[in-house]
Design an enzyme around this catalytic site. Structure first.
Site, PDB file in Angstrom:
ATOM      1  N   LYS A  42       9.737  -1.440   6.754  1.00 47.88           N
ATOM      2  CA  LYS A  42       9.730  -0.007   7.389  1.00 47.88           C
ATOM      3  C   LYS A  42       8.288   0.504   7.310  1.00 47.88           C
ATOM      4  O   LYS A  42       8.043   1.538   7.863  1.00 47.88           O
ATOM      5  CB  LYS A  42      10.743   0.752   6.899  1.00 47.88           C
ATOM      6  CG  LYS A  42      12.220   0.208   6.949  1.00 47.88           C
ATOM      7  CD  LYS A  42      12.913   1.189   6.306  1.00 47.88           C
ATOM      8  CE  LYS A  42      14.509   0.566   6.022  1.00 47.88           C
ATOM      9  NZ  LYS A  42      15.259   1.324   5.190  1.00 47.88           N
ATOM     10  N   GLY A  43       7.624  -0.217   6.215  1.00 45.29           N
ATOM     11  CA  GLY A  43       6.576   0.550   5.895  1.00 45.29           C
ATOM     12  C   GLY A  43       5.106   0.767   6.706  1.00 45.29           C
ATOM     13  O   GLY A  43       4.570   1.962   6.692  1.00 45.29           O
ATOM     14  N   ASP A  99       1.630  -2.015   6.118  1.00 45.14           N
ATOM     15  CA  ASP A  99       1.098  -0.578   5.365  1.00 45.14           C
ATOM     16  C   ASP A  99      -0.064  -0.887   4.182  1.00 45.14           C
ATOM     17  O   ASP A  99      -0.881  -0.041   4.230  1.00 45.14           O
ATOM     18  CB  ASP A  99       2.351   0.269   4.698  1.00 45.14           C
ATOM     19  CG  ASP A  99       3.348  -0.513   3.796  1.00 45.14           C
ATOM     20  OD1 ASP A  99       3.031  -1.749   3.490  1.00 45.14           O
ATOM     21  OD2 ASP A  99       4.506   0.083   3.320  1.00 45.14           O
ATOM     22  N   ASP A 102      -0.745  -5.348  -1.245  1.00 48.85           N
ATOM     23  CA  ASP A 102      -0.835  -5.386  -2.744  1.00 48.85           C
ATOM     24  C   ASP A 102      -1.057  -6.588  -3.513  1.00 48.85           C
ATOM     25  O   ASP A 102      -2.125  -7.213  -3.565  1.00 48.85           O
ATOM     26  CB  ASP A 102       0.548  -4.776  -3.074  1.00 48.85           C
ATOM     27  CG  ASP A 102       0.702  -4.501  -4.711  1.00 48.85           C
ATOM     28  OD1 ASP A 102      -0.409  -4.276  -5.306  1.00 48.85           O
ATOM     29  OD2 ASP A 102       2.032  -4.235  -4.954  1.00 48.85           O
ATOM     30  N   VAL A 152       1.366   4.451  -4.529  1.00 50.75           N
ATOM     31  CA  VAL A 152       1.165   5.849  -3.493  1.00 50.75           C
ATOM     32  C   VAL A 152       2.260   5.952  -2.550  1.00 50.75           C
ATOM     33  O   VAL A 152       3.111   4.996  -2.433  1.00 50.75           O
ATOM     34  CB  VAL A 152      -0.186   5.538  -2.618  1.00 50.75           C
ATOM     35  CG1 VAL A 152      -1.400   5.513  -3.509  1.00 50.75           C
ATOM     36  CG2 VAL A 152      -0.049   3.973  -1.985  1.00 50.75           C
ATOM     37  N   ARG A 164       8.377   8.555   2.985  1.00 48.15           N
ATOM     38  CA  ARG A 164       7.490   7.824   4.170  1.00 48.15           C
ATOM     39  C   ARG A 164       7.295   8.769   5.196  1.00 48.15           C
ATOM     40  O   ARG A 164       6.150   8.670   5.942  1.00 48.15           O
ATOM     41  CB  ARG A 164       8.647   6.944   4.990  1.00 48.15           C
ATOM     42  CG  ARG A 164       8.982   5.635   4.057  1.00 48.15           C
ATOM     43  CD  ARG A 164       9.725   4.711   4.801  1.00 48.15           C
ATOM     44  NE  ARG A 164      10.605   3.652   4.047  1.00 48.15           N
ATOM     45  CZ  ARG A 164      10.062   2.567   3.551  1.00 48.15           C
ATOM     46  NH1 ARG A 164       8.841   2.329   3.698  1.00 48.15           N
ATOM     47  NH2 ARG A 164      11.148   1.930   3.007  1.00 48.15           N
TER      48      ARG A 164
HETATM   49  P1  IMP Z   1       2.595  -7.423  -1.242  1.00 46.98           P
HETATM   50  O1  IMP Z   1       3.462  -8.522  -0.669  1.00 46.98           O
HETATM   51  O2  IMP Z   1       2.691  -7.569  -2.734  1.00 46.98           O
HETATM   52  O3  IMP Z   1       1.145  -7.350  -0.630  1.00 46.98           O
HETATM   53  O4  IMP Z   1       3.401  -6.242  -0.845  1.00 46.98           O
HETATM   54  C1  IMP Z   1       3.331  -5.348   0.184  1.00 46.98           C
HETATM   55  C2  IMP Z   1       4.583  -4.492  -0.019  1.00 46.98           C
HETATM   56  O5  IMP Z   1       4.977  -3.876  -1.275  1.00 46.98           O
HETATM   57  C3  IMP Z   1       4.209  -3.397   0.998  1.00 46.98           C
HETATM   58  O6  IMP Z   1       4.510  -3.708   2.109  1.00 46.98           O
HETATM   59  C4  IMP Z   1       4.709  -2.139   0.351  1.00 46.98           C
HETATM   60  O7  IMP Z   1       6.370  -2.033   0.957  1.00 46.98           O
HETATM   61  C5  IMP Z   1       4.985  -2.452  -1.121  1.00 46.98           C
HETATM   62  N1  IMP Z   1       4.064  -1.724  -1.737  1.00 46.98           N
HETATM   63  C6  IMP Z   1       3.330  -2.248  -2.446  1.00 46.98           C
HETATM   64  N2  IMP Z   1       2.589  -1.267  -3.095  1.00 46.98           N
HETATM   65  C7  IMP Z   1       2.827  -0.052  -2.682  1.00 46.98           C
HETATM   66  C8  IMP Z   1       2.777   1.348  -3.307  1.00 46.98           C
HETATM   67  O8  IMP Z   1       1.896   1.653  -3.993  1.00 46.98           O
HETATM   68  N3  IMP Z   1       3.528   2.195  -2.596  1.00 46.98           N
HETATM   69  C9  IMP Z   1       4.757   1.992  -1.909  1.00 46.98           C
HETATM   70  N4  IMP Z   1       4.972   0.579  -1.548  1.00 46.98           N
HETATM   71  C10 IMP Z   1       4.152  -0.464  -2.054  1.00 46.98           C
HETATM   72 MG    MG Z   2       8.131  -0.745   0.748  1.00 47.56          MG
END
Ligand code: IMP
Ligand code: MG
Length: 178
Positions: A42-43, A99, A102, A152, A164
């Protein structure tokens, strides 16, 4: 809700200005003609909604639900596709929206799947990218803002399902998390 915010990291005006710039960059990079925009739920909802309303090209919208598990060791992270159907992207130019970048696992897995499904081109855009080394060596083609490696919320990003709908990106007060 706003009382839970320690500090605003990126305010509404900054987001607006940056989205204008990002759309100009995208218009330059995609050839004329229709594209498919894939929104990761949903982000990326809020980011996508504001970004897409700035685009004048013809486009179709698809949404994807994925779950990423960050438990265990870094290397055991997997990304699951939760939808029964995957969007039809064969031969299409695709813009993938999330969104935040990470660990990079989500964007990496979804971009790969889109290519496997025959997309002619996949470009990726994130509102935020955390400044850190990633499990997957991936960067987005378009990044709104680089931020420090801290948690964040707002503008689509949640903590336990909330925040959100904040119109800006902010840091939660320490007392709220736990
Ligand atoms: P990745 O696969 O680790 O790059 O994760 C990305 C997902 O982790 C994003 O789509 C977010 O839903 C969640 N996420 C990562 N960091 C944050 C944060 O600081 N706040 C809220 N959600 C986060
Ligand atoms: Mg999330």
């Amino acid at each position: 809700m706003r009382n839970d915010i320690e500090r605003v990291l990126i305010d509404e005006a900054s987001i607006r200005n940056r989205l204008d710039e990002m759309v100009s960059e995208m218009d330059r990079d995609f050839p004329e003609g229709p594209i498919v925009v894939v929104i990761l739920l949903k982000g990326a909802l809020v980011f996508a909604s504001d970004l897409l309303r700035r685009m004048e090209r013809p486009l179709e919208i698809e949404c994807l639900n994925v779950a990423s598990y960050h438990g265990g060791t870094e290397s055991s992270g997997t990304v699951d596709f939760l939808d029964r159907h995957f969007p039809e992207v064969r031969g299409r130019h695709v813009l993938l929206l999330d969104d935040i970048l990470d660990t990079g696992r989500t964007l990496h897995a979804v971009a790969n799947r889109l290519r496997e499904e025959g997309a002619a081109k996949v470009l990726t855009a994130v509102l935020l990218a955390k400044n850190k080394s990633r499990a997957e060596a991936i960067s987005a083609d378009y990044t709104g803002f680089e931020i420090d490696d801290e948690f964040v919320v707002g503008y689509g990003l949640d903590y336990r399902g909330r925040y959100r709908n904040l119109p800006y990106v902010g840091i939660l007060k320490a007392g709220v998390i736990g």
